[in-house]
Design a protein around this motif. Structure first.
Motif, mmCIF file in Angstrom:
data_model
loop_
_atom_site.group_PDB
_atom_site.id
_atom_site.type_symbol
_atom_site.label_atom_id
_atom_site.label_comp_id
_atom_site.label_asym_id
_atom_site.label_seq_id
_atom_site.Cartn_x
_atom_site.Cartn_y
_atom_site.Cartn_z
ATOM 1 N N VAL A 266 36.524 -58.948 36.742
ATOM 2 C CA VAL A 266 37.002 -58.090 37.819
ATOM 3 C C VAL A 266 38.438 -58.462 38.129
ATOM 4 C CG1 VAL A 266 36.652 -57.365 40.175
ATOM 5 C CG2 VAL A 266 34.697 -57.889 38.724
ATOM 6 N N ILE A 267 39.310 -57.494 38.035
ATOM 7 C CA ILE A 267 40.717 -57.724 38.331
ATOM 8 C C ILE A 267 40.995 -57.108 39.692
ATOM 9 C CG2 ILE A 267 43.067 -57.435 37.488
ATOM 10 C CD1 ILE A 267 41.091 -58.848 35.575
ATOM 11 N N PRO A 268 41.513 -57.885 40.612
ATOM 12 C CA PRO A 268 41.762 -57.341 41.944
ATOM 13 C C PRO A 268 42.646 -56.095 41.862
ATOM 14 C CG PRO A 268 42.080 -59.714 41.918
ATOM 15 C CD PRO A 268 41.864 -59.306 40.503
ATOM 16 N N GLY A 269 42.234 -55.072 42.519
ATOM 17 C CA GLY A 269 43.024 -53.857 42.552
ATOM 18 C C GLY A 269 42.844 -52.986 41.333
ATOM 19 N N VAL A 270 42.116 -53.441 40.357
ATOM 20 C CA VAL A 270 41.943 -52.656 39.141
ATOM 21 C C VAL A 270 40.485 -52.282 38.952
ATOM 22 C CG1 VAL A 270 42.232 -52.619 36.654
ATOM 23 C CG2 VAL A 270 43.890 -53.809 38.078
ATOM 24 N N GLY A 271 39.631 -53.257 39.168
ATOM 25 C CA GLY A 271 38.216 -53.002 38.938
ATOM 26 C C GLY A 271 37.722 -53.846 37.792
#
Lengths: 415, 406
Positions: free
Chosen positions: A214-219
């Motif tokens: 999970v990448i913050p702001g990306v999903g």
């Protein structure tokens, strides 16, 4: 390390070869094993390379096992007495499918004796097999070793949640060493595999599953499971993100440098109008292979990454024939792209189709969107590098990194 | 904790090993470590006052390697997988039957017929090999409603009508148990099931459903709120979250560790089941539940055009985009916008996933069920057939009537 294991004497050193012998050996026709797809073989330098490791990763059902089976079949068919070793770590080799693939060109019953299946259900089994190999492993005349798959043993030995122990989550001193050990063992495994491949002259094909990060702001993004990447501290969002994610520089360095080729097989949308024989190639059987590394060369940026289309069938792997002369990458991206564009930049869509004569000469279909893409490219293309540098900025707004990749390729195809 | 004795219970505990084992456990050296590290590095991880001789460690490692090689040879020489019929020619063709030594999943909403298929299999597995079974009993582990004995008898009668008495399946050979929480489930599967399997030569283990206990214990109402926030139109760059494993981090470290815990339990469950499946050449068939896919097409984000909504925000390698295929979720189809529970970690552990889609016929108002293989290592995915539940279990609409498969 070496002192630890009772190694067979033959694996202590590589066979001595002069450079010219080595060169001619590496260029010999039987040094490559076909994956079953001409396009894919071409993209990785002629097929799976003997003496080297190739990794194929992809989500469930993407066709990893089928490509493995097809390669195994081709290795078995490549010459009298050529052997294949299939190591399964999770589910057994689907013999009936291998039989179906083989029976396209030979009697499977004659070739099955040349196939050895080995079960290595845990990481310990796999390590014993590869790091402390028996003198008889792999047997003589083995051309290909397939491991289906490398990720399940690691998932069981280092369950999810422990793997980022080195990072924020598990700094309790308890979990930290586990993450470190995982990385170390990945390194040990891949170097032992490399040694095995090199000393015995076999091609090694690793099938690898995907995991989510999970990448913050990306999903949530998919990334290869073993050797996975560590999220950057400040992830700048643009639609190149997926490229960043699987850029091997963030992987375990030992893993990525040991791979001769790294292929990512995945799904994508395909528009029927681009297929030469839409009746013979159901869209549900089409897969995309993005080549992240081929023949030792990393393809660091999206525009340089070849994309190959495959058809995954019960009886093996086939090429997908496209209508246009354009590269599969361009076609694939175009197939995927137009819908996105129309929606994203609705107001501009009315202006751009006017320029479609530029795109028209290379593409029968989708002129509107082809022209649209060229238009964009023109603006950014003053100098080749400029385009690459500029695009992320555009992307952050328009979400079109993939267009760029497609445009470059399409444009080259025209010139 | 060293996993040495879990993995290799027969590893001989002769003096050098038995003395070292406690220290190996204290040093958290796994069997994998013992194999990957050289004796010097192993001794460094053991307490210095122990003064372990390198020779001892060397011989420990050598014994271990030999032991594992023997185990690999044993496992590799086990008989090849067999198959169990579904009693429906079309389903058998589509699924290439149900294999042993692998985990097969049926996923669909309630009433889609997945339990019917599982019940049917507990009977067909008892048929003799000449009739497509294994001639072995079945275990039915349910986590929700207990086994429906009446329905089982009805199915049995239907299947038995053209089978000689001594070859007929019986309900006596279906062992069933209900586990209502994860702890019980784990205990039963880890400790009791292997004994039962061994004792009665079980050929099929069914878990209906595998998700129920995981969901009850790990999924919480806050999920939904998080998803709402994620797909809020004010943050268009964030791809909408569909599976429960995709919530933003930082929003809850606790939730993250919960998901990790859940993943760990799932991996362990699958490893136990797979081990059983391989060593006893039995089939493992599980059912899984679905959740509604939540995405940008829901009212909150209706600012974007409704038709080609959510997909296009996704990057190619995003979970959302790729999972459309392996979850069997297809929103274009009526009743298709459902995703299997338990996410990618679980999906990676399965050999075959079969999706049953339930939809309402707009004209007649009747429920329609369509079955298809989402992915499989031994059958071709993609083809969808209509199925119906009838007194004799589940059959494809095409088989209708002529279902006297033998």
């Amino acid at each position: 390390m070496a002192s630890a294991s009772p190694m067979p004497s033959s694996s202590h050193r590589l066979p001595t070869l002069s450079a010219s012998q080595a060169l001619s050996a590496s260029q010999a026709t039987d040094s490559r094993i076909s994956t079953g797809s001409e396009e894919l073989d071409k993209a990785i330098g002629g097929g799976l390379s003997r003496g080297k490791i190739t990794e194929l990763c992809g989500p469930p059902g993407s066709g990893k096992t089928t490509v493995g089976l097809q390669s195994a079949a081709n290795a078995l068919l490549s010459g009298d007495g050529n052997r294949v070793v299939w190591i399964d770590t999770s589910h057994p080799l689907p013999v009936s499918r291998l039989g179906a693939i083989l029976s396209r060109s030979a009697d499977p019953r004659e070739l099955f004796p040349n196939l050895q299946t080995i079960r290595a259900p845990t990481l310990a089994h796999l390590l014993a097999l590869v790091v402390h190999p028996l003198p008889t492993f792999p047997p003589e005349h083995t051309r290909l070793v397939v491991i289906d798959n490398v990720s399940t043993p690691f998932a069981a030995a280092f369950p999810p949640g422990m793997e980022d122990g080195g990072g924020g989550g598990g700094a309790k001193g308890k979990k930290e060493p586990v993450g470190v050990r995982r990385f170390a063992i990945i390194g040990d495994l891949i170097s032992a595999l490399g040694k095995l491949a090199g000393s015995k002259g076999v091609a090694v094909l690793l099938l690898n599953q995907m995991t989510t990060k999970v990448i913050p702001g990306v999903g949530a993004m998919l990334t290869p499971s073993v050797s996975e990447y560590i999220p950057p501290t400040v992830p700048p969002y643009n639609s190149h993100q997926y490229i960043v994610l699987i850029t091997p520089t963030t992987d375990s360095p030992a893993w990525i440098t040991s791979l001769n080729s790294r292929l990512l097989i995945h799904y994508n949308k395909t528009s029927l109008s681009l297929l030469a024989n839409p009746d013979d190639t159901p869209v549900s059987q089409i897969r995309y292979v993005t080549i992240l590394k081929s023949n030792g060369v990393l393809h660091g940026s999206d525009s340089s990454r070849p994309v190959v289309l495959l058809q995954i069938q019960e009886t093996g792997v086939n090429d997908v024939k496209l209508v246009s002369e354009a590269s599969p990458a361009a076609a694939a991206v175009k197939a995927y792209e137009p819908k996105r564009k129309k929606r994203k930049r609705g107001p501009e869509a009315g202006v751009i189709p006017g320029s479609d004569e530029e795109g028209g000469e290379s593409e029968e279909d989708e002129e509107g969107s082809a022209g649209e893409m060229y238009q964009w490219e023109e603006g950014a293309e003053d100098d080749g590098m400029g385009a690459a540098i500029k695009s992320p900025a555009l992307d952050s707004q328009n979400n079109q990194g993939f267009t760029k990749a497609g445009v470059n390729t399409a444009h080259q195809a025209v010139n | 904790m060293s996993d040495l004795l879990n993995l290799f219970p027969t590893f001989p505990l002769t003096p050098p090993v038995s003395n070292l084992l406690n220290f190996i456990e204290d040093a958290r050296l796994t069997t994998a470590d013992l194999l990957a590290l050289d004796p010097i590095s192993i001794s460094r991880r053991l307490p210095p006052q122990l003064n372990t001789s390198l020779l001892e460690l060397k011989s420990l490692q050598r014994n271990l390697v030999e032991h594992i090689h023997a185990d690999i040879a044993r496992l590799s020489s086990l008989p090849p997988p067999r198959t169990i019929t579904t009693h429906s020619p079309t389903l058998d063709r589509l699924l290439n039957k149900i294999p042993t030594q692998a985990i097969t999943e049926f996923v669909g909403e309630s009433g889609s017929g997945k339990t019917q298929i599982l019940l049917l299999l507990t009977l067909t597995v008892q048929l003799p090999p000449s009739r497509g079974g294994l001639g072995r009993p079945a275990v039915y582990i349910s986590t929700e409603a207990p086994l429906s004995t009446l329905r089982l008898i009805q199915l049995k009668n239907y299947i038995s009508h053209d089978v000689p008495v001594d070859e007929q399946p019986t309900t006596d050979k279906v062992f069933s148990i209900v586990c209502s929480d994860l702890e019980t489930q784990e205990h039963i599967i880890r400790y009791q099931l292997p004994v039962l399997v061994q004792k009665f030569d079980v050929g099929l283990v069914v878990i209906d459903s595998v998700a129920a206990n995981f969901r009850a214990e790990f999924e919480r109402p806050m999920d939904r709120n998080k998803k709402l926030r994620l797909s809020n139109p004010s943050t268009p760059s964030s791809s909408p979250s569909s599976s429960s494993s995709t919530a933003a981090p930082g929003a809850g470290a606790r939730r993250g560790s919960q998901m990790a815990q859940r993943g760990k339990e799932m991996v362990r469950l699958a490893a136990t089941l797979r081990h059983l499946a391989i060593t006893h050449n039995l089939a493992v068939v599980v059912s899984n539940q679905v959740s509604d896919k939540f995405n940008a097409r829901t009212p909150l984000s209706s600012l974007s055009s409704p038709r080609d909504g959510d997909d296009d925000d996704d990057d190619i390698m995003s979970l959302d985009f790729q999972s459309k295929w392996f979850t069997g979720c297809d929103e274009e189809l009526e009743g298709g916008g459902k995703v299997p529970a338990l996410g990618l970690v679980w999906a990676n552990l399965l050999a075959t996933r079969v999706v049953i889609r339930k939809s309402e016929d707009p004209e007649t108002g009747e429920w329609k069920r369509d079955l298809r293989v989402a992915y499989s290592n031994r059958a071709l995915a993609g083809e969808e057939v209509g199925i119906e539940v009838f007194e004799g279990g589940v059959r494809s609409v095409e088989d209708d009537g002529s279902d006297g498969c033998s």
